[in-house]
Write a protein that holds these residues in place. Structure first.
Motif, PDB file in Angstrom:
ATOM      1  N   HIS A   7      36.916  37.721  41.199  1.00  0.00           N
ATOM      2  CA  HIS A   7      37.309  38.290  42.492  1.00  0.00           C
ATOM      3  C   HIS A   7      38.822  38.410  42.563  1.00  0.00           C
ATOM      4  O   HIS A   7      39.551  37.668  41.886  1.00  0.00           O
ATOM      5  N   HIS A   8      39.303  39.333  43.407  1.00  0.00           N
ATOM      6  CA  HIS A   8      40.753  39.570  43.430  1.00  0.00           C
ATOM      7  C   HIS A   8      41.534  38.401  44.046  1.00  0.00           C
ATOM      8  O   HIS A   8      42.766  38.394  44.002  1.00  0.00           O
ATOM      9  N   PRO A  20      45.135  46.435  42.495  1.00  0.00           N
ATOM     10  CA  PRO A  20      46.330  46.090  43.266  1.00  0.00           C
ATOM     11  C   PRO A  20      46.124  44.957  44.264  1.00  0.00           C
ATOM     12  O   PRO A  20      47.107  44.432  44.807  1.00  0.00           O
ATOM     13  N   GLU A  21      44.866  44.581  44.536  1.00  0.00           N
ATOM     14  CA  GLU A  21      44.607  43.491  45.474  1.00  0.00           C
ATOM     15  C   GLU A  21      44.828  42.127  44.840  1.00  0.00           C
ATOM     16  O   GLU A  21      44.944  41.122  45.546  1.00  0.00           O
ATOM     17  N   ALA A  54      39.959  48.894  37.704  1.00  0.00           N
ATOM     18  CA  ALA A  54      39.638  49.975  38.634  1.00  0.00           C
ATOM     19  C   ALA A  54      40.492  49.811  39.881  1.00  0.00           C
ATOM     20  O   ALA A  54      40.737  48.689  40.337  1.00  0.00           O
ATOM     21  N   MET A  55      40.942  50.929  40.417  1.00  0.00           N
ATOM     22  CA  MET A  55      41.768  50.882  41.620  1.00  0.00           C
ATOM     23  C   MET A  55      41.662  52.189  42.387  1.00  0.00           C
ATOM     24  O   MET A  55      41.290  53.233  41.842  1.00  0.00           O
ATOM     25  N   THR A  77      51.022  50.822  44.765  1.00  0.00           N
ATOM     26  CA  THR A  77      50.936  51.017  43.311  1.00  0.00           C
ATOM     27  C   THR A  77      51.955  50.186  42.546  1.00  0.00           C
ATOM     28  O   THR A  77      51.737  49.877  41.367  1.00  0.00           O
ATOM     29  N   ARG A  78      53.050  49.792  43.195  1.00  0.00           N
ATOM     30  CA  ARG A  78      54.060  49.001  42.500  1.00  0.00           C
ATOM     31  C   ARG A  78      53.637  47.556  42.291  1.00  0.00           C
ATOM     32  O   ARG A  78      54.345  46.794  41.616  1.00  0.00           O
TER      33      ARG A  78
END
Length: 510
Positions: free
Chosen positions: A273-274, A307-308, A346-347, A375-376
């Motif tokens: 999980h993120h 990104p999370e 995946a994003m 995105t950074r």
């Protein structure tokens, strides 16, 4: 009286033999345990004394000292209960010392004297065999795992009384035999035949599986990114015996093998999980344990909603992606965990998920600063280590309602396996098995480019301002495409497709 026997614990992903030394002498009754033991091991003295008494043996009250050597390494396995009990009985003269000289013991004891399974039996057994021990005594629930190792006799025992009776010669004990079906094998229900459309994405994942390349998929919600990622394992080549043993060792140490489980025969697919922490991702702790990256060794690590994840968690992936191993240093030891993984990420393209979507109903509501900030979170050095970047579009309606059967995983897997066979033959002198593992020197040796392909790559290098790492990774992907195409030389079409797969996601525009 002094006695010595041998137990086992784990250090990293390897076994470690522990010398259990016991001295009993006249004096003020006591039981001292030394040798840098953690709480679980220090508490073993209560379990051991009670288990011996409940096995029908009453020991005289003496001063007992137990030393666990080497003393400089922390011990954290309850599996040292059995060797401590055996050594204590030998020190009292109940068990002949010659019966335990070349045997190793590894089991937790209950207060009643029953033997309980412990983690890490496979690496302990491998180490015992390598160091010349003739037999190992384990709990019955660990016997199948220990039997995966050839060249050492395995005794599965129910309780301490059974072990004492055998070692004193009162009864006989037959060596354990393999369970008819000890393999840990899961039947996958995920098949690429279930995926309608998304032909470019399936082609990219086929290339990634054939060469062991890392993949990043960028797409709007509902485009099928997770569905595609979960099917990658179904097209990877079968495990070799050596790879299966490596994975089983790791899962044994992590306690993920089922009871009476045997050899792992399917490639791992890990999807943390993120919210996973840095330690959960790469491993750690006072006595380091493997994390998600190591649990995915020889398999797939899938990071959904990339990104999370916290930035620190993502950045620690840079070393294992580059070196295929993780080095964790602690006060007592430095541990190296293997991490030969295929990373699949995946994003969404933005926080709302609809940046770049062609549908007028799904208009992006994010500001440019929000998109840039989102995105950074994924740094340039990390993106540089991901070979393939692809955009996943919405599935067309005609593809969803099509009655034409999509290509199955079995068909794709045959092409992947054929390409891997080519790579293994080519790379055998370098002791690697797939194109993604090549270094720069190997690229010069094994990746001949035609003159037109060199010109195309030079043009792309200047146009996209490629780094040296990106340059190498484009050649690696092109080499894999040429292997799928059964071509010895890398041609312009192979370079063109590799460049497209590197820039298709359009991350430079976000």
């Amino acid at each position: 009286m002094f006695a010595r026997t041998h137990g086992g614990t784990t250090l990293g992903v390897d076994g470690l033999v522990i010398d259990v030394e016991v001295d009993s002498s006249a004096g003020l009754p006591g039981f001292d345990l030394v040798g840098l033991a953690n709480t679980a091991v220090r508490e073993s003295k209560e379990r051991v004394r009670t288990a011996i008494r409940n096995s029908g043996i009453n020991l005289q009250q003496k001063k007992v000292t137990v030393n666990l050597a080497p003393a400089g390494i922390r011990k954290d396995s309850a599996g040292l209960d059995l060797p401590i009990a055996i050594a204590l009985l030998a020190a009292y003269g109940i068990i002949p010392a010659e019966r335990i000289e070349r045997s190793l013991f590894a089991s937790e004891l209950s207060l009643e004297g029953d033997c309980r399974a412990v983690q890490g039996i496979l690496p302990i057994t491998i180490t015992a065999r390598e160091q010349g021990y003739s037999s190992i005594f384990v709990a019955c629930d660990n016997a199948n795992e220990a039997l995966l190792v050839d060249g050492i006799t395995v005794y599965g025992i129910q309780n301490l009384h059974e072990a004492i009776a055998f070692l004193t010669g009162k009864t006989s004990l037959s060596p354990s035999v393999p369970n008819p079906s000890p393999s840990m094998q899961t039947v996958s229900t995920d098949d690429f035949a279930d995926v309608q459309g998304q032909f470019q994405a399936k082609r990219a994942l086929e290339i990634a599986a054939a060469g062991g390349h890392n993949v990043l998929m960028v797409g709007v919600p509902g485009s099928g990114k997770t569905m595609l990622a979960r099917r990658v394992s179904s097209i990877l080549p079968p495990l070799t015996r050596e790879e299966a043993l490596d994975i089983t060792k790791i899962y044994s140490i992590a306690g993920l093998l089922p009871q009476n489980g045997g050899l792992v025969q399917t490639r791992p697919f890990r999807s943390p999980h993120h919210t996973a922490s840095t330690t959960a991702m790469i491993g750690g702790g006072s006595v380091p344990r493997p994390g998600e990256v190591t649990l995915a060794h020889h398999g797939v690590l899938f990071l959904d909603e990339l990104p999370e994840f916290s930035k620190s968690t993502l950045e620690v992936l840079r070393q294992p992606l580059e070196d295929k191993k993780i080095c964790i240093s602690r006060i007592n030891a430095s541990i190296v965990f293997p991490s030969d993984i295929m990373l699949v990420c995946a994003m969404n393209p933005c926080p709302c998920g609809y940046y770049g979507d062609e549908s007028p109903k799904n208009e992006c509501i994010c500001s440019p600063n929000e998109i840039r900030r989102y995105t950074r979170k994924i740094s340039g050095p990390l993106l540089d280590r991901i070979d393939i970047h692809i955009r996943i579009p919405h599935v067309a309606y005609k593809d969803l309602v099509s009655t034409k059967n999509a290509e199955s995983s079995a068909v794709i897997a045959k092409r992947v396996e054929a390409a891997r066979a080519i790579q293994q033959d080519r790379l055998a002198p370098c002791s690697i098995s797939c194109n993604a593992q090549m270094n720069h020197a190997m690229l010069k040796r094994f990746c001949p480019l035609s003159k037109d392909a060199q010109s195309m790559l030079e043009m792309a290098f200047h146009r996209f301002h490629l780094s040296a790492r990106s340059y190498d990774r484009i050649i690696k992907v092109a080499r894999t495409i040429s292997d799928l195409d059964t071509q010895m030389e890398i041609l312009p079409r192979h370079i063109a497709e590799a460049i497209q797969l590197r820039h298709d996601a359009g991350l430079s525009d976000l």
